[in-house]
Write a protein that holds these residues in place. Structure first.
Motif, mmCIF file in Angstrom:
data_model
loop_
_atom_site.group_PDB
_atom_site.id
_atom_site.type_symbol
_atom_site.label_atom_id
_atom_site.label_comp_id
_atom_site.label_asym_id
_atom_site.label_seq_id
_atom_site.Cartn_x
_atom_site.Cartn_y
_atom_site.Cartn_z
ATOM 1 N N LYS A 1 -35.771 47.800 -17.603
ATOM 2 C CA LYS A 1 -35.831 49.239 -17.925
ATOM 3 C C LYS A 1 -35.692 49.492 -19.428
ATOM 4 O O LYS A 1 -36.464 50.247 -20.021
ATOM 5 C CB LYS A 1 -34.734 49.997 -17.160
ATOM 6 C CG LYS A 1 -34.776 49.745 -15.661
ATOM 7 C CD LYS A 1 -33.640 50.408 -14.923
ATOM 8 C CE LYS A 1 -32.244 49.977 -15.285
ATOM 9 N NZ LYS A 1 -31.901 48.584 -14.905
ATOM 10 N N THR A 2 -34.674 48.864 -20.032
ATOM 11 C CA THR A 2 -34.451 49.071 -21.463
ATOM 12 C C THR A 2 -35.616 48.510 -22.277
ATOM 13 O O THR A 2 -36.046 49.124 -23.266
ATOM 14 C CB THR A 2 -33.120 48.416 -21.903
ATOM 15 O OG1 THR A 2 -32.089 48.901 -21.046
ATOM 16 C CG2 THR A 2 -32.778 48.745 -23.337
ATOM 17 N N THR A 3 -36.142 47.377 -21.837
ATOM 18 C CA THR A 3 -37.305 46.792 -22.521
ATOM 19 C C THR A 3 -38.468 47.785 -22.512
ATOM 20 O O THR A 3 -39.137 47.986 -23.529
ATOM 21 C CB THR A 3 -37.711 45.463 -21.833
ATOM 22 O OG1 THR A 3 -36.586 44.588 -21.877
ATOM 23 C CG2 THR A 3 -38.893 44.810 -22.515
HETATM 24 N N1 LIG Z 1 -34.573 40.544 -27.086
HETATM 25 C C1 LIG Z 1 -34.591 39.825 -25.982
HETATM 26 N N2 LIG Z 1 -34.738 38.471 -26.016
HETATM 27 C C2 LIG Z 1 -34.774 37.752 -24.892
HETATM 28 N N3 LIG Z 1 -34.683 38.248 -23.645
HETATM 29 C C3 LIG Z 1 -34.544 39.580 -23.538
HETATM 30 C C4 LIG Z 1 -34.469 40.449 -24.688
HETATM 31 N N4 LIG Z 1 -34.331 41.725 -24.251
HETATM 32 C C5 LIG Z 1 -34.284 41.657 -22.908
HETATM 33 N N5 LIG Z 1 -34.412 40.383 -22.476
HETATM 34 C C6 LIG Z 1 -34.444 39.934 -21.053
HETATM 35 O O1 LIG Z 1 -35.396 40.720 -20.386
HETATM 36 C C7 LIG Z 1 -34.954 41.068 -19.067
HETATM 37 C C8 LIG Z 1 -34.930 42.585 -18.919
HETATM 38 O O2 LIG Z 1 -33.839 43.155 -19.665
HETATM 39 P P1 LIG Z 1 -33.581 44.711 -19.850
HETATM 40 O O3 LIG Z 1 -32.446 44.864 -20.796
HETATM 41 O O4 LIG Z 1 -34.855 45.391 -20.194
HETATM 42 O O5 LIG Z 1 -33.143 45.135 -18.388
HETATM 43 P P2 LIG Z 1 -32.513 46.522 -17.897
HETATM 44 O O6 LIG Z 1 -33.226 46.853 -16.640
HETATM 45 O O7 LIG Z 1 -32.569 47.510 -18.978
HETATM 46 O O8 LIG Z 1 -31.006 46.144 -17.585
HETATM 47 P P3 LIG Z 1 -29.669 47.050 -17.702
HETATM 48 O O9 LIG Z 1 -29.666 47.962 -16.520
HETATM 49 O O10 LIG Z 1 -28.598 46.008 -17.627
HETATM 50 O O11 LIG Z 1 -29.697 47.761 -19.009
HETATM 51 C C9 LIG Z 1 -33.612 40.394 -18.890
HETATM 52 O O12 LIG Z 1 -33.827 39.159 -18.241
HETATM 53 C C10 LIG Z 1 -33.141 40.183 -20.320
HETATM 54 O O13 LIG Z 1 -32.271 39.090 -20.402
#
Ligand SMILES: Nc1ncnc2c1ncn2[C@@H]1O[C@H](COP(=O)(O)OP(=O)(O)OP(=O)(O)O)[C@@H](O)[C@H]1O
Length: 255
Positions: free
Chosen positions: A40-42
């Motif tokens: 999601k954050t990505t």
């Molecule tokens: N800069 C980065 N380098 C390497 N891996 C990354 C990076 N940013 C995110 N990831 C990986 O990408 C995947 C998605 O992460 P993301 O932070 O987007 O998830 P999320 O749904 O936002 O989680 P949360 O609810 O914990 O915030 C995870 O496996 C994370 O470890």
């Protein structure tokens, strides 16, 4: 308003987002949910220009904004708040909101240095606008308080105020209800509805509080391991077997 088209993001061997597509319509309140690490954050970082997708495109008002800088994307009309509140603790509430106007500054450095009339005029207009935003959010009485002195819920409102100062059409809220008590969450729901009805904002938000999602979202998309596993109405999401298995089974759906 926003169109994410077949976006994939890889970090080395990790596929954080895989072939994700969705559209947010004007004045829609759209939720992005899913387990930790779902991507999601990505996705937020790709939309706001912090990250470039490995492949795929992002369109805003039919314009390709893929790979533009975060500043350019703010200029196009997309603003965001962060999961962890990012206010300047040594500044007042009003000063924090004034930072949001940074993108709209119409005097140059020379003018500000010598405090020429145009600088003062701009400052005055920005202060008035910032006060209007604080009033809209019901926190104008705290304008001169140190930002960190406010309650958690009100600090989140200051973050929203700062985003609004950039005059966006699309507002991205990253876990806006996180850490809020039920009263603050109810107030936040009212604020989001008002942002749409009175300020004509379109809202895309990430959230784990399912009660909040059900209350305010028109539509919701569920991500799991970077893939879309559901898109539709919140009520249908709550009954969806795949979503229950991947996500809802593990969380307190009452929020
Ligand atoms: N800069 C980065 N380098 C390497 N891996 C990354 C990076 N940013 C995110 N990831 C990986 O990408 C995947 C998605 O992460 P993301 O932070 O987007 O998830 P999320 O749904 O936002 O989680 P949360 O609810 O914990 O915030 C995870 O496996 C994370 O470890």
């Amino acid at each position: 308003m926003l169109k994410v088209d077949k976006v994939t993001k890889q970090f080395g061997g990790v596929v954080a987002i895989k072939d994700v597509s969705f559209e947010v319509k004007p004045l829609e309140i759209f939720a992005l949910v899913g387990p930790n690490g779902a991507g999601k954050t990505t996705l937020f970082n790709i939309i706001t220009g912090v990250l470039e997708p490995t492949s795929g495109k992002v369109y805003f008002k039919d314009e390709d904004i893929t790979g533009l800088s975060p500043v350019k994307i703010v200029e196009k009309g997309i603003a965001r708040t962060f999961q962890n509140i990012r206010l300047f603790s040594s500044l007042t509430v009003l000063e924090n909101v004034l930072i949001g106007f940074h993108n709209h500054i119409e005097y140059n450095f020379f003018e500000s240095l010598f405090r020429l009339p145009r600088f003062f005029k701009q400052e005055k207009i920005h202060k008035e606008k910032a006060m209007e935003i604080l009033k809209f959010l019901g926190i104008e009485q705290y304008a001169d308080y140190n930002a960190k002195a406010l309650s958690y819920g009100n600090q989140r409102k200051v973050e929203i105020a700062r985003a609004l100062a950039t005059e966006p059409d699309l507002l991205l809220l990253d876990e806006p209800a996180a850490g809020m008590n039920p009263k603050e969450t109810d107030e936040l729901a009212d604020t989001v509805f008002k942002l749409r009805s009175e300020m004509e904002k379109t809202i895309l938000f990430i959230e784990h509080d399912m009660k909040f999602v059900q209350k305010i979202a028109d539509r919701v998309m569920v991500l799991d391991y970077g893939k879309t596993i559901f898109e539709g109405k919140p009520a249908d999401m709550m009954k969806d077997e795949t979503v229950i298995k991947a996500y809802l089974g593990d969380i307190d759906v009452e929020g």
